[in-house]
Each structure stands twice: as structure tokens, then as C-alpha cells.
Design a protein around this motif. Structure first.
Motif, PDB file in Angstrom:
ATOM      1  N   GLN A  90      -7.071 -11.232  15.363  1.00  0.00           N
ATOM      2  CA  GLN A  90      -5.644 -11.246  15.650  1.00  0.00           C
ATOM      3  C   GLN A  90      -4.885  -9.996  15.225  1.00  0.00           C
ATOM      4  O   GLN A  90      -3.786  -9.765  15.697  1.00  0.00           O
ATOM      5  CB  GLN A  90      -5.008 -12.506  15.053  1.00  0.00           C
ATOM      6  N   ILE A  91      -5.470  -9.209  14.346  1.00  0.00           N
ATOM      7  CA  ILE A  91      -4.796  -7.960  13.976  1.00  0.00           C
ATOM      8  C   ILE A  91      -5.525  -6.780  14.627  1.00  0.00           C
ATOM      9  O   ILE A  91      -4.925  -6.002  15.365  1.00  0.00           O
ATOM     10  CB  ILE A  91      -4.772  -7.765  12.441  1.00  0.00           C
TER      11      ILE A  91
ATOM     12  N   GLY B 143      -4.237  -4.304   5.096  1.00  0.00           N
ATOM     13  CA  GLY B 143      -2.979  -5.038   5.062  1.00  0.00           C
ATOM     14  C   GLY B 143      -3.210  -6.519   5.332  1.00  0.00           C
ATOM     15  O   GLY B 143      -2.612  -7.384   4.698  1.00  0.00           O
ATOM     16  N   ALA B 144      -4.102  -6.801   6.275  1.00  0.00           N
ATOM     17  CA  ALA B 144      -4.391  -8.191   6.608  1.00  0.00           C
ATOM     18  C   ALA B 144      -5.162  -8.877   5.472  1.00  0.00           C
ATOM     19  O   ALA B 144      -4.818  -9.984   5.064  1.00  0.00           O
ATOM     20  CB  ALA B 144      -5.192  -8.264   7.907  1.00  0.00           C
ATOM     21  N   TYR B 145      -6.175  -8.205   4.944  1.00  0.00           N
ATOM     22  CA  TYR B 145      -6.951  -8.818   3.853  1.00  0.00           C
ATOM     23  C   TYR B 145      -6.056  -9.105   2.653  1.00  0.00           C
ATOM     24  O   TYR B 145      -6.202 -10.121   1.983  1.00  0.00           O
ATOM     25  CB  TYR B 145      -8.096  -7.906   3.402  1.00  0.00           C
TER      26      TYR B 145
ATOM     27  N   THR C  39       1.579  -4.325  16.677  1.00  0.00           N
ATOM     28  CA  THR C  39       1.855  -5.091  17.889  1.00  0.00           C
ATOM     29  C   THR C  39       2.805  -6.257  17.608  1.00  0.00           C
ATOM     30  O   THR C  39       3.077  -7.046  18.488  1.00  0.00           O
ATOM     31  CB  THR C  39       0.555  -5.658  18.476  1.00  0.00           C
TER      32      THR C  39
ATOM     33  N   ILE D 196      -5.777 -13.177   4.521  1.00  0.00           N
ATOM     34  CA  ILE D 196      -6.180 -13.606   5.857  1.00  0.00           C
ATOM     35  C   ILE D 196      -7.697 -13.489   5.941  1.00  0.00           C
ATOM     36  O   ILE D 196      -8.246 -12.443   5.597  1.00  0.00           O
ATOM     37  CB  ILE D 196      -5.495 -12.735   6.933  1.00  0.00           C
ATOM     38  N   PRO D 197      -8.393 -14.553   6.361  1.00  0.00           N
ATOM     39  CA  PRO D 197      -9.853 -14.465   6.457  1.00  0.00           C
ATOM     40  C   PRO D 197     -10.263 -13.357   7.429  1.00  0.00           C
ATOM     41  O   PRO D 197      -9.535 -13.048   8.363  1.00  0.00           O
ATOM     42  CB  PRO D 197     -10.273 -15.837   6.996  1.00  0.00           C
TER      43      PRO D 197
ATOM     44  N   PHE E 115       0.809  -1.217   0.000  1.00  0.00           N
ATOM     45  CA  PHE E 115       0.000   0.000   0.000  1.00  0.00           C
ATOM     46  C   PHE E 115       0.840   1.264   0.000  1.00  0.00           C
ATOM     47  O   PHE E 115       2.060   1.227   0.143  1.00  0.00           O
ATOM     48  CB  PHE E 115      -0.932  -0.015   1.213  1.00  0.00           C
TER      49      PHE E 115
ATOM     50  N   ASN F 172       2.257  -0.143   6.323  1.00  0.00           N
ATOM     51  CA  ASN F 172       1.291  -0.478   7.372  1.00  0.00           C
ATOM     52  C   ASN F 172       1.672  -1.767   8.102  1.00  0.00           C
ATOM     53  O   ASN F 172       0.898  -2.705   8.157  1.00  0.00           O
ATOM     54  CB  ASN F 172      -0.120  -0.600   6.785  1.00  0.00           C
TER      55      ASN F 172
ATOM     56  N   SER G 226      -5.890  -7.083  18.519  1.00  0.00           N
ATOM     57  CA  SER G 226      -4.599  -6.963  19.186  1.00  0.00           C
ATOM     58  C   SER G 226      -4.073  -5.531  19.100  1.00  0.00           C
ATOM     59  O   SER G 226      -3.441  -5.043  20.029  1.00  0.00           O
ATOM     60  CB  SER G 226      -3.635  -7.988  18.604  1.00  0.00           C
ATOM     61  N   SER G 227      -4.380  -4.831  18.003  1.00  0.00           N
ATOM     62  CA  SER G 227      -3.934  -3.439  17.899  1.00  0.00           C
ATOM     63  C   SER G 227      -4.732  -2.530  18.823  1.00  0.00           C
ATOM     64  O   SER G 227      -4.233  -1.508  19.266  1.00  0.00           O
ATOM     65  CB  SER G 227      -4.059  -2.943  16.457  1.00  0.00           C
TER      66      SER G 227
ATOM     67  N   ARG H 148     -10.183 -13.804  11.264  1.00  0.00           N
ATOM     68  CA  ARG H 148      -8.844 -13.868  11.854  1.00  0.00           C
ATOM     69  C   ARG H 148      -8.206 -12.493  11.861  1.00  0.00           C
ATOM     70  O   ARG H 148      -7.477 -12.147  12.787  1.00  0.00           O
ATOM     71  CB  ARG H 148      -7.957 -14.833  11.069  1.00  0.00           C
TER      72      ARG H 148
ATOM     73  N   PHE I 245       2.025  -4.380  11.066  1.00  0.00           N
ATOM     74  CA  PHE I 245       1.125  -4.593  12.202  1.00  0.00           C
ATOM     75  C   PHE I 245       1.832  -4.119  13.470  1.00  0.00           C
ATOM     76  O   PHE I 245       2.901  -4.635  13.813  1.00  0.00           O
ATOM     77  CB  PHE I 245       0.734  -6.069  12.300  1.00  0.00           C
TER      78      PHE I 245
ATOM     79  N   ARG J 104      -6.070  -3.482  21.711  1.00  0.00           N
ATOM     80  CA  ARG J 104      -6.298  -4.179  22.977  1.00  0.00           C
ATOM     81  C   ARG J 104      -6.188  -3.272  24.191  1.00  0.00           C
ATOM     82  O   ARG J 104      -6.846  -3.496  25.195  1.00  0.00           O
ATOM     83  CB  ARG J 104      -5.338  -5.353  23.107  1.00  0.00           C
TER      84      ARG J 104
ATOM     85  N   LEU K 228      -4.620  -1.190   8.459  1.00  0.00           N
ATOM     86  CA  LEU K 228      -4.197  -2.465   9.041  1.00  0.00           C
ATOM     87  C   LEU K 228      -5.133  -3.586   8.599  1.00  0.00           C
ATOM     88  O   LEU K 228      -4.698  -4.700   8.309  1.00  0.00           O
ATOM     89  CB  LEU K 228      -4.187  -2.381  10.561  1.00  0.00           C
TER      90      LEU K 228
END
Lengths: 265, 291
Positions: B196-197, B182-184, A112, B188-189, A104, A108, B200-201, B192, A110, B203, B179
Motif C-alpha cells: 500500500q505504500i 516511514g511506514a515501518y 500518493t 505497519i506490517p 526522520f 517523508n 502505490s508510490s 502492507r 507518503f 505504480r 518511505l
């Protein structure tokens, strides 16, 4: 209309096959049309750049290539996007995104997670538990992203502790670790300084040995430096698509010429 | 007149700064005063035996009976508070956090907005109303008057859920969309990515919400008077009445005996220190492991 789009848009890659093909693609945000009837093919193991002024639909187009535009509510597309001849819109979007990775505009990582965990995230969150596999993928990803030498002493340190350029290479490593076939990059250097940009450009150039790369950029010099083919978009339409030298030196369209000579945009 | 404008700006800046500082002082004065008063009136009863020994539930000093002349302790109530608030947390944290996730990640629709609205209403509902509702429900089910640890825990859980839900929702909304994307983009389903992303960010805010809710529940009195009621034995079973610190403070402070009033002050001080401790622990636990 702008002439006969199919002949102009479909560059014959000197007989080489296209890894991805876009056919008559239109993309909408609600009722607003952002991409309008675009057709083009991306040659395998090649960097293709998409250039054009702000708002021309280049980011929307690249986000359609791995179904990331669906993340925004109220979007839809018409037309087809083929990967190895098969329509990605007829496949599971999560598996499509494993084959077509994306980097991107802004790094970005993660926040944590450590450097290691960032690179391993794609595999881990898809269920991979074997430490040896993860270790190998992280090392390979970081090496391919030309970040290994800078972080090998501290792979368990924080991902967000790296500099902006390193963070972006970390995101590239993260995308490469799941071994995609295509890597999409949406203005990957726009948040970086010239030195970091040069590093990423070198990296992009090297990536084409292994991957098919599509990069969106508003920087024409960047397109000229890294891409073998370049597509010029304006107001949602694909105006011209050709070998990069040809497009910059002998554009066939007046709009392209005006843009690359700085008369607008 | 450039000088004048600069001077005005500086004066204005100074005034606003002083006003902000005064407001901080005004907000801190009652807080520090409570802490100070609790220390002055309850500090002298604090001891290890106060924390573990039984309550003096008579409050009248008979010269021949040393136990009746001691201030007693809060051991059972401390234990009861731990168990009942713990039970309430077991019920409310999963419900609250999952509702918050729903509202932030999936609830951008009419259903989500109405849940949000009712959650806000719930936050503002007087806790005695929640207590009476739970009391009535238990009486209706059992067909007899019931005071039990379980009903107390249910009442506290109902009070805790809206706080946890709303803070979780707000916390997760603050997690940047980049974020999620970034995960998609890593294939990543969605569930999840959320668990988990995104979770956790965000939290630290989620945990802050849980801590706030626990602190509020641990200090409640009114809803417990009609549910857990009270017991000098603390917690003896989910179907038995239970004694907690809040009601103990209420009963002792209104018990009309100086011994009991001292115990109430001591218990208040312990409750305040306990909350302080929980807050601090949460902060330490949340400290980014990279810092």
C-alpha cells in the motif's frame, strides 16, 4: 576506558522513573561497531537530546530504540533496550514500533496520499476502518503537531504539496496519530530553515506533556532549547549524560567540554 | 586566454545540443513514416463497418457477388485480440507484478539475482520459440495437434511476464527507502507497507510496464501462428482456434490480393491507433490526482 561508565551514564532522574532504559547496548553493521556499550535511561514525559559529532553513533542508537536499525541488512545488537521494564527485542517488532514512534531527518510524507490519508495511514494500515475514529485521530494528530490551523481547509490536498516545515509536522502528526508512548526524532530539523525549525522546536517542547521524547541533533543550541537531559556521544560511546544545563555549563568530561566549546566536531 | 575557453565551451555545448536534436529526429523519422504510410494505404478503408464487419477471407472479386468485392472488416479479429490479450493479461499481470515485488523487496539474495538474470534472458527470447514451446506443451498434453485461444493466451502471457516483472522491479527500486522506513516506523506490517505504500508510490512505472507488455502482445504474430493459429470468426471459445489482428495482417498482406492488402493496411492502422489509445488512457489514469 573512560572511567566508571555506570555511575556517570545513569543519571538519577531526581527519583523519577525511566520510560526507556538502555543497558550495555552495542550495535553493529556487519563487523563495524557503531555503538559501544551504551547504558542510559530516558525519563518519562521529558525531552532527552543525544548530541555528538557526525558518525558518533547517535543515529544508530536512536534507531535501536524502536528496532528501525534492523531494516538495514547485516545489523545486530548486543545488550538490552527496555520499555516500561520489558525488553523490546523480546517482543514483536511491529507492535514495538506502534508504541515507539519515529520522525526522520528528511520529511517523508507518503507521496500518493492526501494530508488526511498520511495522518490516518498508521491506523488504516493496521486495520482501522471506522471513519469516525480516523477523523478524530487525524484531527488530534494535526492539532498536536501544530499543523491543524494551516491545513484544516485542505486536509484532502496532497501531503507533498506542503512546505518542508509543514511536511515535517505532517510526519510528526502521522507518528502521533497512532498514539505512541515514546517519540523518537532523528535530526528532525536538519532539512529545515530557521523559522520552520523554531516551530518544530516549540512543538517538541510541548510534546513532552503527553509523550516521552528522544531527539538526536547535531545542533547544540537546539539541545539546550528543547531538552531537559542531554547525552553526549563520541566514537560510539556515551561520554556524558546529565541535565542539559549541567552538561553545557559544568561538563565533567574533557571530551564534552572540548565538543561544546567548539574545539572539535 | 579566458575568452577562448569560454567560446570553446559554448561551441561544444551547441554541437552537443544539435547532435541530441538530430538523434531525436532520426529516431522519429521511421516512426512517423510508419504512421504516415499506414494512413496513406489504410486510411481509406477505415470506417465503422470496417471495425465491426466480418473478414473477406476470399480476396477474389466475383462481379456478381458484392460481398467478395468489398474489403471486408476486422471485427472478429479485433474481438479475438481483445479476448486473447485480455486472457494473457489475466495470467501475466499478477505473476509479473508479484515477481517484480519479490525481486525488489525480498529478492536481495542469490535466488533473487538468478531470477532477475533469467527474466532478462526471457525478455530476449524470440517469441516464436515461446510459441513453439507452448504448442509442443499443448500437443504433448492433448496427444493431438491443438490450435486454441487458450494456447495463444498462454504464449502471449509468457512473453508478457518478463517485461512486467522487470519494470515492476525497477519501478519499486526507485521508491525511496525513506518511505519504507516511514511506514515501518508506524508499526505497519511489511507486506502492507509493500502493497500500500511502496506499490502505490511506484505504480506509474508498474502500469507503464503492463501497458508495454500488452502492446507487445497485441502486435505479436509468430507465436500465434502455432498456437491460436487464426479464425475468421475471431474468438469462439478457449479451446477453439482464434483470430487476432497480428496474424490477420500477416495472412492478408501475404494473401496476394489487393483487397486483402488494403485490409491489412487498415488493420495495421487500427492496431497502431489502438496502442496509442491504450497508452494515452494509461497516462490519463495515472495522472496524479493532486495535479
Amino acid at each position: 576506558m573512560l572511567g566508571e561508565p555506570l555511575t556517570r551514564n545513569n543519571v538519577n532522574h531526581d527519583g523519577a522513573p525511566s520510560k526507556m532504559v538502555v543497558e550495555g547496548l552495542s550495535a553493529f553493521y556487519g563487523s563495524k561497531k557503531a555503538v559501544s556499550g551504551v547504558s542510559l535511561g530516558f525519563r518519562e514525559h521529558t525531552v532527552t537530546a543525544i548530541i555528538g559529532p557526525s558518525g558518533c553513533g547517535k543515529s544508530t542508537l536512536i534507531r535501536c530504540l524502536n528496532r528501525m536499525h534492523e531494516v538495514v541488512p547485516g545489523t545486530r545488537i548486543e545488550g538490552r533496550v527496555l520499555l516500561d521494564g520489558e525488553d523490546i527485542y523480546r517482543q514483536d517488532r511491529v507492535s514495538v514500533r506502534r508504541r515507539i514512534g519515529m520522525v526522520f531527518q528528511k520529511p517523508n510524507p507518503f507521496p500518493t496520499m492526501s494530508v488526511y490519508d498520511n495522518v490516518a495511514a498508521g491506523l488504516r494500515l493496521n486495520g482501522m476502518r471506522k471513519r469516525a475514529v480516523l477523523d478524530a485521530a487525524v484531527t488530534k494528530g494535526l492539532k498536536q503537531a501544530a499543523l491543524w490551523d494551516e491545513v484544516k481547509e485542505n486536509v484532502y490536498g496532497p501531503g507533498i504539496g506542503l512546505s518542508g516545515g509543514q511536511q515535517q509536522r505532517l510526519c510528526i502528526a502521522r507518528a502521533l496519530a497512532i498514539e505512541p508512548e515514546v517519540v523518537l526524532m532523528d535530526e528532525p530539523c536538519s532539512a529545515l530553515d530557521p523559522i520552520a525549525t523554531a516551530k518544530i522546536e516549540d512543538l517538541i517542547f510541548d510534546l513532552q506533556k503527553t509523550y516521552t521524547v528522544v531527539i538526536v541533533t547535531h545542533n547544540m543550541q537546539q539541545a539546550a532549547r528543547v531538552a531537559e537531559y542531554t547525552a553526549f556521544m563520541y566514537l560510539g560511546e556515551l561520554i556524558e549524560y546529565d541535565r542539559t544545563e549541567k552538561l553545557f555549563e559544568q561538563p565533567t568530561q574533557k571530551l564534552t567540554e572540548n565538543y561544546i566549546t567548539g574545539r572539535f566536531g | 586566454m579566458k575568452f577562448d575557453r569560454d567560446a570553446r565551451r559554448r561551441v561544444f555545448n551547441w554541437i552537443v545540443g544539435v547532435l541530441c536534436f538530430l538523434c531525436v529526429v532520426a529516431a522519429l523519422v521511421p516512426l512517423l513514416s510508419i504512421l504516415y504510410t499506414a494512413f496513406i494505404n489504410g486510411g481509406h478503408v477505415l470506417s465503422l463497418s470496417f471495425l465491426v464487419s466480418k473478414e473477406n477471407n476470399v480476396g477474389v472479386c466475383f462481379p456478381g457477388d458484392p460481398a467478395s468485392c468489398s474489403v471486408g472488416g476486422i471485427g472478429p479479429a479485433l474481438y479475438g485480440t481483445g479476448v486473447v490479450v485480455g486472457l494473457a493479461s489475466l495470467m501475466s499481470v499478477p505473476v509479473g507484478v508479484l515477481s517484480g515485488i519479490y525481486l525488489s523487496e525480498y529478492g536481495r539474495n542469490a535466488l533473487g539475482r538468478s531470477i532477475s538474470f533469467f527474466t532478462d534472458v526471457m525478455t530476449g527470447t524470440p517469441s516464436i520459440v515461446v510459441g513453439l514451446f507452448v504448442y509442443a506443451t499443448f500437443v504433448y498434453i492433448a496427444r493431438t495437434v491443438v490450435f486454441s485461444a487458450l494456447s495463444g493466451a498462454v504464449a502471449l502471457a509468457i512473453i508478457m511476464v518478463p517485461t512486467i516483472t522487470r519494470t515492476t522491479e525497477e519501478g519499486l527500486r526507485l521508491v525511496p527507502n525513506t518511505l519504507r522506513e516511514g511506514a515501518y516506523a508506524l508499526g505497519i506490517p511489511r507486506y502492507r507497507a509493500v502493497l500500500q505504500i511502496v506499490l502505490s508510490s511506484g505504480r506509474s512505472i508498474v502500469v507503464t510496464g503492463v501497458v508495454l507488455a500488452v502492446m507487445r502482445a497485441a502486435g505479436e504474430v509468430a507465436p500465434l501462428l502455432v498456437t491460436a493459429f487464426g479464425s475468421s470468426l475471431g474468438f469462439t471459445g478457449v479451446n477453439e482456434p482464434a483470430g487476432l489482428l497480428g496474424p490477420l495482417i500477416f495472412f492478408d498482406a501475404t494473401g496476394g490480393s489487393s483487397l486483402l492488402v488494403s485490409a491489412a493496411w487498415g488493420a495495421s492502422l487500427v492496431l497502431i491507433l489502438l496502442m496509442l489509445g491504450i497508452s494515452l488512457l494509461a497516462r490519463i489514469a495515472l495522472r496524479n490526482r493532486f495535479k
